[in-house]
Design an enzyme around this catalytic site. Structure first.
Site, short mmCIF file in Angstrom:
data_model
loop_
_atom_site.label_atom_id
_atom_site.label_comp_id
_atom_site.label_asym_id
_atom_site.label_seq_id
_atom_site.Cartn_x
_atom_site.Cartn_y
_atom_site.Cartn_z
N THR A 1 0.90 -0.91 0.01
CA THR A 1 0.00 0.09 0.04
C THR A 1 0.92 1.22 0.27
O THR A 1 2.03 1.18 0.41
CB THR A 1 -0.92 -0.02 1.28
OG1 THR A 1 -1.48 -1.16 1.36
CG2 THR A 1 -1.73 1.14 1.28
N ARG B 1 -13.44 -8.16 -2.11
CA ARG B 1 -12.81 -7.92 -1.07
C ARG B 1 -12.15 -6.38 -0.79
O ARG B 1 -11.77 -5.78 -1.69
CB ARG B 1 -11.73 -8.77 -0.79
CG ARG B 1 -10.88 -8.35 0.73
CD ARG B 1 -9.68 -7.64 0.48
NE ARG B 1 -8.69 -7.78 1.70
CZ ARG B 1 -7.83 -6.94 1.69
NH1 ARG B 1 -7.32 -5.95 0.98
NH2 ARG B 1 -7.20 -6.87 3.06
N GLY C 1 -9.99 -3.84 1.87
CA GLY C 1 -9.13 -3.77 3.10
C GLY C 1 -9.38 -2.61 3.82
O GLY C 1 -10.38 -1.61 3.48
N ASP C 2 -8.30 -2.15 4.44
CA ASP C 2 -8.30 -0.89 5.28
C ASP C 2 -8.21 0.48 4.68
O ASP C 2 -8.39 1.49 5.11
CB ASP C 2 -7.48 -1.03 6.55
CG ASP C 2 -5.97 -1.00 6.21
OD1 ASP C 2 -5.52 -2.03 5.24
OD2 ASP C 2 -5.14 -0.18 6.55
N THR D 1 -0.62 0.72 6.38
CA THR D 1 -0.36 -0.44 5.30
C THR D 1 -0.35 -1.72 6.15
O THR D 1 0.69 -1.88 7.36
CB THR D 1 0.90 -0.16 4.57
OG1 THR D 1 1.33 -1.44 3.66
CG2 THR D 1 2.22 0.01 5.34
N GLY D 2 -0.96 -2.97 5.76
CA GLY D 2 -0.80 -4.25 6.50
C GLY D 2 -1.82 -4.91 6.21
O GLY D 2 -2.61 -4.98 5.02
N GLY E 1 -5.12 -5.94 6.26
CA GLY E 1 -6.16 -4.94 6.27
C GLY E 1 -7.39 -5.25 7.23
O GLY E 1 -8.00 -4.38 7.93
#
Length: 333
Positions: free
Chosen positions: A198, A226, A228-229, A249-250, A252
């Protein structure tokens, strides 16, 4: 007179405790931090050519954002400028070079937030906008909404006359190879990519205003739409002049459950924690849930912090009067 003074003190909002009067006097006129993903990023995982190219891209992004800030420009413009550079670079999982879904498509997510007004815009699952961060900003500034997705977001992008690009622009040979490897070996996305890809930026401008932006292609082989965050306001992206600006970033799903970006800001605003302490505490909580990744944080006085619980994170920072600093591995400052 004493009563008037007491009344004034009671109604005057308090700045976070970590901003002392001395710190306010020495605060940089502006500051900027960026990231390009976190994960199993170690010296033996990158070739010298990859290391050099990634550092060069991070430096270009810092240059783009700092050029805005050095001229007295807004934090919002700076984070958008920095993100657009990273969205165009195939070394990062955002825009060009974004990972592919299970069906071999690119579905792009992005968000942006203005700390001055707490206005925000976000998009998810867009397929043809060259710079998703600019589409997120258009949602914030030119619609009545905060979050658009899929075909509707694509249609809005065209209506706003944002630059479009075809699948051949986004999908690189390396991303196709990763998808094929994932399917053939039945791996997870992190086992294929070895990192969460990200890109993000957080800025404090010379007027003291904050902004945050994040952009991503998600995870390799994602299915069923899907999300994510990264585009979720309060999870992967948040900015509030009263506290901080955050881009994450990671993994999510864990960052959404923890509400990472807002949680960091809440700790700074209400518990008066320093940015580094707040970021470290929240990343520890993410780890306790089973997730990993990292965050970058900027604060009302220009203090920058980053925190990650992975071996490395692509990252960089610059402040007024200083030189750009880029780093990749954990043993770097």
């Amino acid at each position: 007179m004493r009563r008037l003074l007491l009344a004034a003190l009671l109604v005057t909002p308090l700045a976070p405790a970590f901003i002392s009067s001395a710190a306010a006097q020495t605060a940089p006129r502006w500051s900027l931090a960026i990231h390009g993903g976190a994960g199993v990023i170690e010296r033996d995982k990158l070739t010298p050519a990859q290391d050099k190219a990634i550092r060069a891209a991070l430096t270009r992004a810092l240059d783009a954002g700092s050029a805005v800030l050095a001229k007295g420009g807004a934090a919002l413009d700076a984070v958008e400028a920095a993100i657009k550079v990273l969205e165009d670079d195939p070394h990062f999982n955002a825009g060009r070079g974004a990972v592919l879904t299970w069906d071999g498509r690119n579905e792009l997510d992005a968000a942006i937030m203005d700390g001055r007004t707490r206005a925000a815009g976000a998009v998810a699952g867009v397929t043809a906008t060259r710079h998703p961060v600019s589409l997120a900003r258009a949602v914030m500034e030119k619609s009545d909404h905060v979050f658009l997705s899929g075909a509707g977001a694509d249609a809005f992008s065209r209506a706003q006359k944002l630059e479009q690009a075809g699948p051949e622009w986004f999908a690189t040979p390396e991303r196709r190879r990763q998808l094929e490897t994932l399917k053939a070996k039945k791996l997870s996305a992190i086992d294929v990519d070895r990192k969460y890809g990200t890109v993000g930026a957080v800025a404090r401008d010379a007027s003291g205003h904050l902004a945050a932006a994040t952009s991503t292609g998600g995870i390799t082989g994602k299915r069923w739409g899907r999300i994510g965050d990264a585009p979720v306001i309060g999870a992967g992206t948040y900015a509030d002049d009263r506290a901080c600006a955050v881009s994450a970033t990671g993994a999510g799903e864990y960052f959404i459950r923890e509400g990472v970006a807002h949680e960091i800001c809440a700790r700074i605003r209400f518990a008066h924690e320093a940015p580094q302490a707040a970021a470290d505490r929240v990343m520890d909580e993410v780890k306790a849930l089973g997730g990993d990744g990292g965050v970058i944080v900027n604060s009302p006085n220009g203090t920058i912090a980053w925190s990650y619980n992975t071996p490395g994170m692509y990252r960089g920072r610059i402040s007024a009067g200083g030189k750009p600093v880029v780093a990749i591995y954990r043993d770097e400052p």
